[in-house]
Enzyme design. Structure first.
Site, PDB file in Angstrom:
ATOM      1  N   ASP A  49       0.298  -9.354   4.660  1.00 19.01           N
ATOM      2  CA  ASP A  49       0.077  -8.259   3.703  1.00 19.01           C
ATOM      3  C   ASP A  49      -1.387  -7.812   3.793  1.00 19.01           C
ATOM      4  OD1 ASP A  49       0.815  -6.541   1.633  1.00 19.01           O
ATOM      5  OD2 ASP A  49       0.206  -7.965   0.069  1.00 19.01           O
ATOM      6  N   GLY A  81       4.075  -2.809  -6.938  1.00 17.00           N
ATOM      7  CA  GLY A  81       5.374  -2.757  -7.623  1.00 17.00           C
ATOM      8  C   GLY A  81       5.396  -3.429  -8.992  1.00 17.00           C
TER       9      GLY A  81
HETATM   10  P1  13P Z   1       1.078  -5.643  -7.370  1.00 20.26           P
HETATM   11  O1  13P Z   1       0.166  -6.824  -7.449  1.00 20.26           O
HETATM   12  O2  13P Z   1       0.612  -4.521  -8.211  1.00 20.26           O
HETATM   13  O3  13P Z   1       2.487  -6.002  -7.613  1.00 20.26           O
HETATM   14  O4  13P Z   1       0.992  -5.102  -5.876  1.00 20.26           O
HETATM   15  C1  13P Z   1       1.442  -5.923  -4.851  1.00 20.26           C
HETATM   16  C2  13P Z   1       1.205  -5.323  -3.526  1.00 20.26           C
HETATM   17  O5  13P Z   1       1.313  -4.131  -3.337  1.00 20.26           O
HETATM   18  C3  13P Z   1       0.857  -6.245  -2.441  1.00 20.26           C
HETATM   19  O6  13P Z   1       0.621  -5.580  -1.250  1.00 20.26           O
END
Ligand code: 13P
Length: 284
Positions: free
Chosen positions: A78, A204
């Site tokens: 990520d 999200g």
């Molecule tokens: P949040 O922490 O707002 O759920 O976002 C998660 C995200 O987009 C990780 O890449």
């Protein structure tokens, strides 16, 4: 089984459902995700960020992959930032990498992402990238509009880079929101009708359920959820300690102390799978 993320997302796009992508960091979060996916027969995407955590998390994932061979999962880097992080993720067996160059100028973003696509595809790993910019919730009202994805740019970007899925900025932000989250459904609809590859929604957490559901109905295939999992973990652990349960019956044993947080993450992931429509969509 671990599969490429684009394999999961292509099926989600065709089937018009979303796949939950919670962030994982350790055995607790990985186990919670695998147990939720097993229970609901749902595909899952494990998002993992940060070079120091990649190798260990990949090994933990392999342990649960052996334990639950029928769970369909992808392990995705990520927000891959330094180039070495992306190369290490591939080396550790990640099945997908996100390269985030969304703060760069368009041409520079394209140049760097294209390079990663070439390497990742050579290693049979799929690639996610971001165009437009999903900012931080604490500055939501200030940054939201400037970051929104533009359709013409997105079409050119996909063509030039060859990415497998695209994170779009349609009114969400990372973390807790200062202000009320409100998505740009017209923009999302337009993007989704024009773009062939699966779309990803970052940030999200904390979006009203109807809005997430509508975003999926309009064509979002992957929803990243990190903050919500962290909040429920912290809340359940705090409650356990504050109620004095850590003092009773040797509740200070880490295995007991961490159990409520683990259950809270698992319940949240299951809730997302139900909301996103991915229950019983796993295959093997
Ligand atoms: P949040 O922490 O707002 O759920 O976002 C998660 C995200 O987009 C990780 O890449």
């Amino acid at each position: 089984m671990l599969v490429r993320m684009d394999e999961i997302l292509k099926k989600a796009k065709e089937g018009k459902y979303g796949v939950a992508a919670p962030n994982v960091y350790n055995d607790i979060s990985v186990k919670a995700c695998y147990e939720a996916a097993d229970k609901l027969n749902s595909p899952i995407i494990l998002d993992c960020a940060g070079l120091p955590f990649l190798e260990e998390t990949a090994d933990i994932v392999r342990f649960y992959e052996r334990k639950y061979p029928h769970v369909v999962a992808a392990l995705n880097l990520d927000h891959g930032d330094p180039f070495e992080e992306i190369v290490h993720a591939i080396k550790y067996g990640f099945t997908s990498v996100m390269i985030d160059r969304s703060t760069l100028e368009f041409d520079e973003n394209v140049r760097e992402v294209k390079e990663v696509v070439k390497i990742a595809h050579g290693a049979d790993v799929s690639v996610e990238a971001e165009l437009g910019h999903v900012g931080q919730g604490f500055e939501y009202e200030q940054t939201r509009d400037a970051g929104l994805t533009k359709k013409e740019d997105a079409l050119r970007y996909i063509d030039l880079t060859g990415v497998d899925c695209l994170a779009v900025a349609v009114g969400t932000s990372h973390g807790t929101y200062k202000g009320t989250p409100h998505l740009e459904f017209e923009l999302l609809d337009d993007l989704s009708k024009s773009i062939d590859i699966p779309l990803v929604l970052h940030g999200g957490s904390g979006i009203p359920r109807e809005q997430v559901k509508k975003a999926i109905d309009l064509g979002v295939s992957k929803v990243n959820v990190n903050t919500e999992c962290q909040l429920v973990f912290a809340e359940a652990t705090r409650k356990y300690i504050e109620e004095g349960k850590d003092q009773q019956g040797k509740g200070y044993d880490p295995r007991k102390l961490l159990a409520p947080g683990f259950e809270a993450i698992k319940a949240t992931v299951k809730e997302k799978m139900e909301l996103f429509g991915s229950v019983n969509k796993a295959w093997w």
